[in-house]
Design an enzyme around this catalytic site. Structure first.
Site, PDB file in Angstrom:
ATOM      1  N   CYS A   1     -17.226  -2.213 -19.400  1.00 45.39           N
ATOM      2  CA  CYS A   1     -17.654  -1.928 -18.027  1.00 45.39           C
ATOM      3  C   CYS A   1     -18.899  -2.734 -17.658  1.00 45.39           C
ATOM      4  CB  CYS A   1     -17.938  -0.443 -17.854  1.00 45.39           C
ATOM      5  SG  CYS A   1     -18.473  -0.026 -16.180  1.00 45.39           S
TER       6      CYS A   1
ATOM      7  N   ASP B   1      -9.824   5.740  -2.600  1.00 45.75           N
ATOM      8  CA  ASP B   1      -8.609   6.146  -3.286  1.00 45.75           C
ATOM      9  C   ASP B   1      -9.010   6.858  -4.581  1.00 45.75           C
ATOM     10  OD1 ASP B   1      -9.469   4.069  -4.937  1.00 45.75           O
ATOM     11  OD2 ASP B   1      -7.424   3.669  -5.577  1.00 45.75           O
TER      12      ASP B   1
ATOM     13  N   TYR C   1      -6.344   6.787   3.605  1.00 43.18           N
ATOM     14  CA  TYR C   1      -6.523   5.732   2.624  1.00 43.18           C
ATOM     15  C   TYR C   1      -5.808   4.446   3.062  1.00 43.18           C
ATOM     16  CZ  TYR C   1      -5.430   2.481  -0.940  1.00 43.18           C
ATOM     17  OH  TYR C   1      -5.251   1.291  -1.582  1.00 43.18           O
TER      18      TYR C   1
ATOM     19  N   CYS D   1     -15.423   2.028 -21.620  1.00 45.17           N
ATOM     20  CA  CYS D   1     -16.809   1.840 -21.183  1.00 45.17           C
ATOM     21  C   CYS D   1     -17.442   0.572 -21.766  1.00 45.17           C
ATOM     22  CB  CYS D   1     -17.633   3.069 -21.539  1.00 45.17           C
ATOM     23  SG  CYS D   1     -17.017   4.578 -20.747  1.00 45.17           S
TER      24      CYS D   1
ATOM     25  N   CYS E   1     -12.450   2.055 -15.821  1.00 42.57           N
ATOM     26  CA  CYS E   1     -12.924   3.429 -15.645  1.00 42.57           C
ATOM     27  C   CYS E   1     -11.726   4.346 -15.410  1.00 42.57           C
ATOM     28  CB  CYS E   1     -13.902   3.486 -14.470  1.00 42.57           C
ATOM     29  SG  CYS E   1     -14.883   4.995 -14.400  1.00 42.57           S
TER      30      CYS E   1
ATOM     31  N   CYS F   1     -24.489   3.758 -15.508  1.00 40.06           N
ATOM     32  CA  CYS F   1     -23.552   4.871 -15.320  1.00 40.06           C
ATOM     33  C   CYS F   1     -24.226   6.223 -15.574  1.00 40.06           C
ATOM     34  CB  CYS F   1     -22.348   4.709 -16.233  1.00 40.06           C
ATOM     35  SG  CYS F   1     -21.127   6.033 -16.043  1.00 40.06           S
TER      36      CYS F   1
ATOM     37  N   GLU G   1       0.816  -1.212   0.000  1.00 43.61           N
ATOM     38  CA  GLU G   1       0.000   0.000   0.000  1.00 43.61           C
ATOM     39  C   GLU G   1       0.850   1.263   0.000  1.00 43.61           C
ATOM     40  OE1 GLU G   1      -2.977   0.200  -0.739  1.00 43.61           O
ATOM     41  OE2 GLU G   1      -3.677  -1.853  -0.457  1.00 43.61           O
TER      42      GLU G   1
END
Length: 345
Positions: free
Chosen positions: A238, A173, A155, A235, A228, A244, A72
């Site tokens: 997606c 995030d 985060y 798209c 995205c 959306c 992380e």
DNA sequence: AAAGCGTGGAG
DNA sequence: TCTCCAAGCTT
């Protein structure tokens, strides 16, 4: 019409300076128009994730919380592909916090390589020390404790609690912010900085069940990273394009243009060039060597010729070099030893 | 609280 | 070539 199902009042933790006692107002109107409903949204995105997710070592069930924490920190502002090899090297060398804490901070910085933002290496080392000194060598498992560690912000604390310990956390995030902005809010990009409203939305969207919430967090993040995306979103691939709000609105352009960071000619560029030299130097580097040197640099430049030339090529003003060196000293990324600069020992 | 902090790949 | 941007944090 879709509505968020009511749930018992739950203490929602908002990270970063957001009043946790703020009562939660209704979602934005367009959050109510998620078609088949929130559960279906969860199923679609989590389902997509389980089919598509990349095999990343820190996602292995066997990966330790320490491995997750290291990943992380490394992933802050840094793409996965660059992190992978460095993460492998770090975990081989320092399989637990105590191993890292037992070495000089400069070794962490050297082994950080060219990941960028080397202060992260310093802070990760400091975090390892704090974990050994204050947590018996075990990475803490609560958001609040994680947040006290150097280099761990809202985060990262939420991400480690969720991904290493299976906790239900509101992870937000840049990827998740962008997905929410488009899918729910119908705008091309999230606000320049994280808002209370975004945290509220993320908390409302989070599945109730611990296990599902963890997968949801990872899945939305992955969706933002792979589909995205900030530029040229895919798209067609997606799983929730039908829901959306941004697509439905006809893909309106961003309402602002993010300003990019300057690089050429900045102190940062000089700091970066100096750090590249220090990472390779085996002995302290006298300040004269940082200044443009027309003739040969002598045997002392052995092994650091290339990064030294790169630094000289910048041809930066003497006062800029001074500023960069002073900054590195005050940040603890470098120290003076017998009149030369080196990584902290 | 806006600004500073690295690096390299993609478009 | 040049701009954008990537799992943010700190002061």
């Amino acid at each position: 019409m879709f509505r968020l199902r009511s749930r018992p009042p739950r203490r929602v933790r908002y990270s970063v300076g957001i009043d946790a006692t703020t009562k939660s107002p209704a979602l934005p109107a367009n959050a109510r128009s998620l078609g088949p409903g929130l559960d279906a949204l969860h199923r679609r995105i989590v389902g997509w994730f389980e089919e598509t997710a990349r095999d990343l070592p820190w996602r292995e069930p066997a990966c330790s919380p320490w491995g997750v924490l290291v990943s992380e920190i490394m992933l802050q502002q840094t793409p996965v592909v660059r992190v992978l090899p460095v993460w492998e090297e770090w975990l081989r060398r320092w399989p637990n916090p105590a191993a890292l804490a037992g070495e000089p901070a400069g070794e962490a910085v050297r082994c950080w390589g060219r990941l960028g933002y080397p202060r992260r290496a310093l802070r990760l080392h400091a975090a390892a020390v704090a974990i050994v000194d204050g947590h018996g060598g075990k990475v803490p498992d609560t958001y609040a404790e994680l947040l006290t560690l150097p280099g761990v912000g809202s985060y990262t604390a939420a991400a480690v609690a969720a991904f290493a310990y299976g906790r239900r956390e509101t992870v937000v995030d840049t990827n998740i912010r962008r997905v929410h902005a488009r899918l729910v809010s119908g705008v091309a990009l999230p606000a320049p900085s994280l808002t209370a409203s975004e945290m509220r939305l993320a908390a409302e969207l989070l599945p109730d069940d611990d296990g599902t919430s963890v997968r949801w967090n990872a899945a939305v993040m992955e969706l933002g990273a792979l589909v995205c995306t900030a530029r040229a979103p895919k798209c067609a691939a997606c799983p929730v394009r039908e829901q959306c709000a941004w697509l439905a609105a006809g893909e309106p352009p961003p309402s602002y243009t993010p300003k990019g960071q300057a690089w050429h000619g900045t102190d940062r560029q000089v700091r970066g060039a100096v750090m590249a030299v220090l990472r390779l130097a085996e002995t302290p580097v006298p300040p004269e060597m940082f200044v443009q040197e027309p003739a040969d640099l002598g045997f002392e430049a052995e092994g650091i010729g290339a990064p030294l030339s790169a630094l000289h090529r910048l041809n930066s003003a003497p006062e800029q070099l001074e500023r960069a060196l002073a900054g590195l000293l005050s940040d603890g990324l470098a120290e003076l030893h017998h009149g030369g600069y080196r990584l902290p020992a």
